[in-house]
Design an enzyme around this catalytic site. Structure first.
Site, short mmCIF file in Angstrom:
data_model
loop_
_atom_site.label_atom_id
_atom_site.label_comp_id
_atom_site.label_asym_id
_atom_site.label_seq_id
_atom_site.Cartn_x
_atom_site.Cartn_y
_atom_site.Cartn_z
N ASP A 138 0.81 -1.21 0.00
CA ASP A 138 0.00 0.00 0.00
C ASP A 138 0.84 1.26 0.00
OD1 ASP A 138 -2.55 -0.86 -0.29
OD2 ASP A 138 -3.27 -0.19 1.66
N ASP A 466 -10.43 -6.82 11.35
CA ASP A 466 -10.29 -8.25 11.57
C ASP A 466 -11.36 -8.78 12.51
OD1 ASP A 466 -9.28 -6.77 13.63
OD2 ASP A 466 -7.28 -7.65 13.60
#
Length: 595
Positions: A138, A466
């Site tokens: 990223d 998550d």
């Protein structure tokens, strides 16, 4: 007959642990809390403001302790049986696995660390033609891409070395830092090969270190030319196949570099967005039915971990009930005292195993094996085998081709691959590595008006994506399992200073609180979904982690407040002694200052 019995046996076993002493002490603590609350209620007329605050804090402590007890009450762990798996499934029949490694900053996450994670994955004890390693960058870093290109060359000799001598730790930087590992084999050829491999790795490290010191790590020509006009937060999609597996005889898996498109005014959804891009790109290229995701600072410590995880995911019962297999986090950089608690020793040991004894362990964001069809929105039980071609199956409902494209996006290639996974078609999964189609599904605007981040893939709306994603699976009725073989599956590094630890805890606490205050609150999951009651209490315990600081601080300030206002929040006899003690301490301090 004996062979038939072995092939019908379960591939893993869940073992519950009885902590009788711990249960007794926890129950005794809860009894004391109830007695304290009873005292507050019975003497309410004689209480003042400080007693009221104490009552509120103690009520919160009691509720928190109930959720903690519920989580810890039935701890469990799993035992896998590799011999049964290998009897049931041959090497050619083992399912394919897509491995995801995420990195975002070449400064905070040095490429040499990412390289070691990738090298350890490439050397897994698993058929190389069944593996594909995707690295999400990223930060769009030329240095990271350069490091991966050089690491792929080193992997050509590193992977055969590991498999030839059955090396346990397959991350070079950890393997070569322990001289004892060089002495565990007396063969002269091994020592020669070991010295050669160490020299090659040192050359690789030097190349990456020298490149890191330059403003431009390498000449921006050929495969590096695409980085010539890119910026970290404003660049098109970059996908490069660094190494392609040629077939069964090839010892190296696919290695694919991905830097998704980023534009200043487009939402990127942080790690969850990167994981969804990895899911779509891998769905087009290799479309493995199982996925492993790792942070860039976690390396493989058990080369057979894929087989251990498949014992859970391929088990006759686990195949219908288990959405993912989570491996615990362990760290190699333990300090002597660990003043900041970065090693997370108690959390996985007590709370983690407690979760495992309920509906399942939470998804921790790394070290996790996922079932791809569950990530695509499938709800249990799995009844997809007879689905018609061209239709999707989600939440128990068949979808038309148009509805499927509205759900997964406009890429016909990806919709077809998703449909195959949902229908249980796992043959001919290795497709051509079509970079043009892959770049399309990695663009900023691909997810507009789709279910990505809402019903499909990693969920958006929290920095703790998550836990939120795992909660979604449990709410649908899926279970999860804790996979903790010996030796431990993965090892990583933890924050070594207070600033790093505080930044990490801030992200966790705010993200978890967002979940509790959102429509994904675990209470709603129990009332309107299939989240089990005790699993709900456990999620309440962890998502309220940040809120616990408020009553704890208030309770800690009560003694000082009582001294200032000449009041008390404890029973009279105790409070007189307490206030006298504090007053004497203050007078003594004043006397010393005057002297």
């Amino acid at each position: 007959m004996v062979m038939e019995n072995k092939t019908s046996l379960p591939l893993y076993e869940k073992i519950w642990v009885k902590h009788t002493f711990s249960r007794v002490m926890d129950s005794f603590t809860l009894l004391l809390l109830f007695l304290l609350l009873a005292y507050r209620v019975s003497s309410y007329n004689n209480h003042n403001f400080s007693c009221f605050v104490a009552f509120l804090c103690e009520s919160w402590f009691t509720i928190t302790w109930i959720t903690t007890m519920s989580t810890k009450w039935t701890p469990a762990h799993t035992k896998t049986f590799l011999d049964r798996l290998l009897l049931r499934v041959s090497d050619s029949e083992l399912p394919a696995l897509d491995m995801f490694v995420t990195t975002a900053d070449p400064v905070l996450e040095p490429p040499i660390i990412t390289v070691n994670t990738v090298l350890s994955l490439l050397a897994l004890d698993y058929p190389a033609n069944k593996l594909a390693c995707y690295v999400s960058d990223d930060g769009c870093s030329t240095l990271t891409f350069y490091a991966l290109v050089e690491a792929a060359k080193f992997a050509e000799i590193w992977v055969p070395f590991c498999k030839k001598y059955n090396v346990q730790c397959r991350a070079p930087f950890r393997y070569f830092c322990d001289e004892a590992m060089a002495n565990n084999n007396d063969l002269p050829q091994f020592k020669h090969d070991w010295l050669k491999m160490k020299e090659e790795y040192e050359q690789l490290s030097s190349k990456i270190e020298n490149a890191a010191q330059k403003s431009i790590p390498c000449q921006l020509m050929g495969e590096f030319a695409v980085f010539s006009q890119t910026q970290a937060r404003n660049h098109p999609t970059i996908i490069r196949v660094i190494r392609e597996n040629k077939g069964i005889s090839d010892v190296m898996p696919h290695i694919i570099y991905i830097s998704r498109e980023k534009r200043p005014k487009q939402p990127h959804h942080h790690k969850a967005g990167a994981m969804n891009v990895l899911t779509r790109v891998s769905g087009l290229m290799t479309n493995a039915p199982f996925m492993l995701n790792l942070d860039c600072d976690m390396y493989v410590n058990n080369s057979k971990i894929v087989l251990h995880a498949l014992c859970i995911l391929l088990d006759s019962k686990g195949e219908k009930e288990v959405a993912f297999a989570q491996c615990p986090q362990r760290f190699y950089d333990a300090v002597k005292d660990d003043a900041y608690g970065n090693q997370l020793v108690a959390l996985p040991m007590y709370i983690g195993s407690g979760f495992a004894g309920l509906q399942g362990i939470i998804y921790a964001g790394t070290n996790c094996f996922h079932r791809r069809k569950v990530m695509y929105g499938l709800s249990p039980p799995n009844e997809i085998q007879n689905a018609k071609k061209g239709q999707g199956f989600t939440n128990g409902t068949f979808l038309s081709e148009k509805e499927t494209m509205q759900k997964f996006g406009t890429s016909k290639g990806f919709v077809e691959s998703a449909t195959h996974i949902l229908e249980g078609i796992t043959s001919d999964l290795h497709k051509s590595l079509d970079l043009e189609a892959a770049s399309k599904v990695a663009s900023c605007d691909y997810e507009y008006n789709t279910a990505w981040g809402k019903q499909v893939g990693w969920l958006y709306g929290s920095t703790s994506e998550d836990v939120l994603t795992g909660l979604k699976f449990h709410t649908k009725g899926w279970r999860s399992e804790l996979c903790s073989p010996d030796p431990i599956a993965f090892m990583g590094c933890s924050p070594q200073d207070n600033l790093g630890q505080m930044a990490q805890h801030k992200r966790w606490s705010t993200g978890l609180l967002d979940i509790f205050l959102s429509k994904h609150c675990p209470i709603f999951g129990t009332l309107f979904g299939k989240l089990q009651f005790r699993e709900c209490l456990s999620y309440i315990w962890i998502t309220n982690w940040a809120l616990r600081s408020i009553p704890e601080i208030c309770y800690a300030l009560l003694p000082a407040y009582c001294i200032i206002t000449n009041s008390s929040f404890l029973p009279n006899k105790v409070s007189i002694i307490q206030i006298t003690y504090y007053k004497n301490c203050c007078l003594s301090s004043k006397h010393l200052i005057c002297m």
